[in-house]
Design an enzyme around this catalytic site. Structure first.
Site, mmCIF file in Angstrom:
data_model
loop_
_atom_site.group_PDB
_atom_site.id
_atom_site.type_symbol
_atom_site.label_atom_id
_atom_site.label_comp_id
_atom_site.label_asym_id
_atom_site.label_seq_id
_atom_site.Cartn_x
_atom_site.Cartn_y
_atom_site.Cartn_z
ATOM 1 N N ASN A 172 31.873 35.990 52.104
ATOM 2 C CA ASN A 172 31.079 37.213 51.979
ATOM 3 C C ASN A 172 29.888 37.294 52.932
ATOM 4 O OD1 ASN A 172 30.097 35.075 50.357
ATOM 5 N ND2 ASN A 172 28.947 36.468 49.058
ATOM 6 N N LYS A 195 33.809 23.688 57.014
ATOM 7 C CA LYS A 195 35.023 24.448 56.724
ATOM 8 C C LYS A 195 34.617 25.851 56.287
ATOM 9 C CE LYS A 195 37.602 25.188 53.162
ATOM 10 N NZ LYS A 195 38.061 26.563 53.483
ATOM 11 N N PRO A 196 34.699 26.815 57.209
ATOM 12 C CA PRO A 196 34.393 28.197 56.817
ATOM 13 C C PRO A 196 35.521 28.771 55.970
ATOM 14 C CG PRO A 196 35.167 28.136 59.078
ATOM 15 C CD PRO A 196 35.090 26.707 58.627
ATOM 16 N N GLU A 198 38.684 30.765 54.891
ATOM 17 C CA GLU A 198 39.885 31.015 55.694
ATOM 18 C C GLU A 198 39.995 32.456 56.154
ATOM 19 O OE1 GLU A 198 41.530 30.188 51.431
ATOM 20 O OE2 GLU A 198 39.731 29.695 52.590
ATOM 21 N N GLU A 269 26.105 26.272 45.073
ATOM 22 C CA GLU A 269 25.622 27.596 44.691
ATOM 23 C C GLU A 269 26.843 28.393 44.274
ATOM 24 O OE1 GLU A 269 24.358 31.821 46.224
ATOM 25 O OE2 GLU A 269 23.957 30.231 47.689
ATOM 26 N N GLY A 271 28.784 31.161 41.027
ATOM 27 C CA GLY A 271 28.868 32.568 40.648
ATOM 28 C C GLY A 271 27.613 33.088 39.974
ATOM 29 N N CYS A 303 26.761 37.129 45.491
ATOM 30 C CA CYS A 303 26.665 36.341 44.264
ATOM 31 C C CYS A 303 25.423 36.697 43.460
ATOM 32 C CB CYS A 303 26.690 34.852 44.583
ATOM 33 S SG CYS A 303 25.484 34.349 45.825
ATOM 34 N N GLU A 402 32.251 37.353 36.404
ATOM 35 C CA GLU A 402 31.923 37.895 37.717
ATOM 36 C C GLU A 402 33.097 38.706 38.262
ATOM 37 O OE1 GLU A 402 29.498 36.184 41.488
ATOM 38 O OE2 GLU A 402 31.231 34.996 40.858
ATOM 39 N N LYS A 472 22.175 27.061 34.867
ATOM 40 C CA LYS A 472 23.409 27.079 34.077
ATOM 41 C C LYS A 472 24.638 26.951 34.988
ATOM 42 C CE LYS A 472 22.238 30.903 31.757
ATOM 43 N NZ LYS A 472 22.221 31.957 30.711
ATOM 44 N N GLY A 475 25.216 26.801 39.230
ATOM 45 C CA GLY A 475 25.129 25.687 40.148
ATOM 46 C C GLY A 475 23.824 24.930 40.091
ATOM 47 N N GLU A 479 18.870 26.059 48.302
ATOM 48 C CA GLU A 479 18.958 26.367 49.718
ATOM 49 C C GLU A 479 17.755 27.218 50.088
ATOM 50 O OE1 GLU A 479 22.872 28.143 50.265
ATOM 51 O OE2 GLU A 479 23.678 26.168 50.755
#
Length: 498
Positions: A172, A195-196, A198, A269, A271, A303, A402, A472, A475, A479
């Site tokens: 996203n 690893k971005p 896909e 990090e 939902g 998110c 979510e 909760k 996560g 960051e």
């Protein structure tokens, strides 16, 4: 109108840009290489459903090779042995290069994700450059401290890098969420396998090229484009010292569980199901604006989206009507039209998940507003109109789970205590907000909301200096800010006898 950009691209508003795409191979040890088994994956333009390009699909052996390159660069390479000042110079140089190529990276991000070009320019690329610059500046200040202890020894602390970091990032916000890990990890002296997602790998590959130009040594940043197979190897391999993951709670839980087998450092990090409380004393025009932007920004693929709106009952119907009316007037369409605010969702599977939720809401008899048929977009694109679910039962999936699209639930409340109880009444705690004219209420309610970030009389305002992270099931770890740098370092205590 035709525009000539500083990097030489010529585009007409609304056209697909003609871009020199970055290498579509894996980046391992400073070299661009194909997957060992030759597999590739199509990258799709979400606004048209057409193939942009194909990228290498990393398998297990490719990922192990990338880990080996990162391990070698950390254990024997120059990166962790460079001075803080030298590392800072490379990151600050990368920030300058990214700002010089802002239009290129904005076009690439919008092409890959469907994000409106205005937001890619003003938010995504600008924030990414800020991250390089900010963590470059923080690298200059990494230092320990001397301690006065109760024993006759000279005592001090030092901060050291953790080692090899696996950065696993979502679809996203590819650029921002990659740099929120890469920039502090590099500032601290770590090496990385990235690893971005896909679906949206292109700016990750372009950033690897940019960092190499800025002077990053070979093997310090490796990029493996691929799916779950690649991620599994990163989580399980004992040569990886830390996992930094942004994504769903389900996947994050699996990563944390499996990473425990090798005692990796982990930050996740995850939902969110963030509540936006609108009190009757709020400036309702501003509150409605915050509510709308809170759930349609990035087509709801955020998110920290304000995906639950709680409204004090005396103004409930007025606010609901204003949100429903306003949602139908937000420009939705081609991401390369300058006026577009809502672009397509980033992939067919994401759009299909949202339509499935709306089908179930309709079958359950939920009061649905908005969601008008789309008439001015490419029918092969992955578009979804903003939709409001009103008077929803608090225990329903629509409130508790979510959705990750431009869908919001709206519920009434009668008292401040009830509002707080409802806001905290999901498994998530990533963000929250409240709209009120009372400063005492703002502080009081903000203190009671179980969330890592609280907005008052706004929504979605972020800055690289302010940490983000979850409570909760949203996560743990942080960051951004200096807290984000600390997540990539470990502290050593040294005591020297006289």
């Amino acid at each position: 109108m035709t525009t000539t950009h500083a990097d030489g691209m010529n585009t007409r508003e609304g056209d697909r840009p003609e871009l020199d795409l970055p290498s579509t191979q894996l980046i391992i040890g400073g070299r661009a290489v194909n997957a060992i088994d030759g597999r590739t994956r199509d990258v799709i333009d979400p606004s048209t459903g057409k193939v942009i390009t194909t990228v290498a699909e990393a398998g297990s052996e490719d990922v192990r090779a990338a880990i080996a390159a990162a391990r070698q660069a950390f254990d024997n390479g120059p990166w962790k042995l460079l001075t803080n000042r030298d590392r800072a110079r490379i990151l600050i140089r990368a920030a300058a290069l990214l700002r010089e190529r802002l239009e290129y990276f904005a076009q690439l991000e919008s092409l890959d994700t469907g994000k409106p070009i205005t937001f890619s320019r003003m938010i995504d690329v600008s924030t990414a450059a800020d991250m390089f610059e900010y963590y470059g500046s923080l690298a200059l200040g990494i230092e320990g401290s001397t301690r006065t202890t109760g024993v006759p020894m000279f005592a001090y602390t030092v901060h050291e890098p953790i080692g090899v970091v696996a950065a696993i990032t979502p679809f996203n916000f590819p650029l921002i969420l990659s740099l929120s890990k890469i920039a502090p990890a590099l500032a601290a002296g770590n090496t990385i396998v990235h690893k971005p997602a896909e679906d949206t790998p292109l700016t990750a590959l372009a950033i690897a090229d940019l960092l190499a130009e800025a002077g990053l040594p070979d093997g310090v940043l490796n990029v493996v484009t691929g799916g779950g197979e690649a991620g599994s190897v990163l989580v399980d391999d004992p040569r990886v010292d830390k996992i930094a993951f942004t994504g769903s709670t389900a996947v994050g839980t699996t990563i944390a569980t499996r990473a425990a087998a090798t005692l990796k450092h982990v930050t996740v990090e995850l939902g969110g199901k963030s509540a936006n409380l609108i009190f009757a004393d709020a400036n309702l025009d501003s509150a409605v604006h915050a509510a709308l932007s809170g759930f349609v920004y990035n087509t709801g693929q955020f998110c920290m989206a304000g995906s639950r709106i709680l409204v004090e009952r005396p103004v409930y119907e007025d606010v609901l009507a204003a949100i429903a009316a306003g949602s139908g007037h937000i420009p939705l369409g081609d991401p390369f039209q300058e006026s577009t605010v809502i672009g397509p969702m980033s992939g067919a599977k994401h759009r299909d998940k949202v339509t499935g939720v709306l089908d179930r809401a309709q079958a359950a008899g939920v009061r649905i507003l908005g969601g008008a048929p789309l008439t001015n977009v490419d029918t092969k694109g992955f578009y979804q109109a903003p939709t409001i679910l009103a008077d929803v039962d608090h225990t329903s999936e629509f409130v508790q789970e979510e959705i990750f699209g431009p869908v919001v639930t709206v519920q009434p409340f009668d008292t401040e205590e009830e509002a707080v109880r409802m806001a905290n009444g999901t498994p998530y705690g990533l963000a929250a907000g409240l709209q009120t004219s009372s400063i005492s209420r703002a502080h009081r309610v903000a203190g009671q909301l179980q969330a890592g970030l609280v907005w008052v009389n706004s929504w979605g305002v972020l800055d690289v200096q302010m940490p983000i992270g979850g409570y909760k099931k949203s996560g743990y770890g942080r960051e951004n800010g200096p807290e984000g740098l600390l997540e990539y370092m470990q502290t050593k205590s040294v005591l020297i006898s006289n």
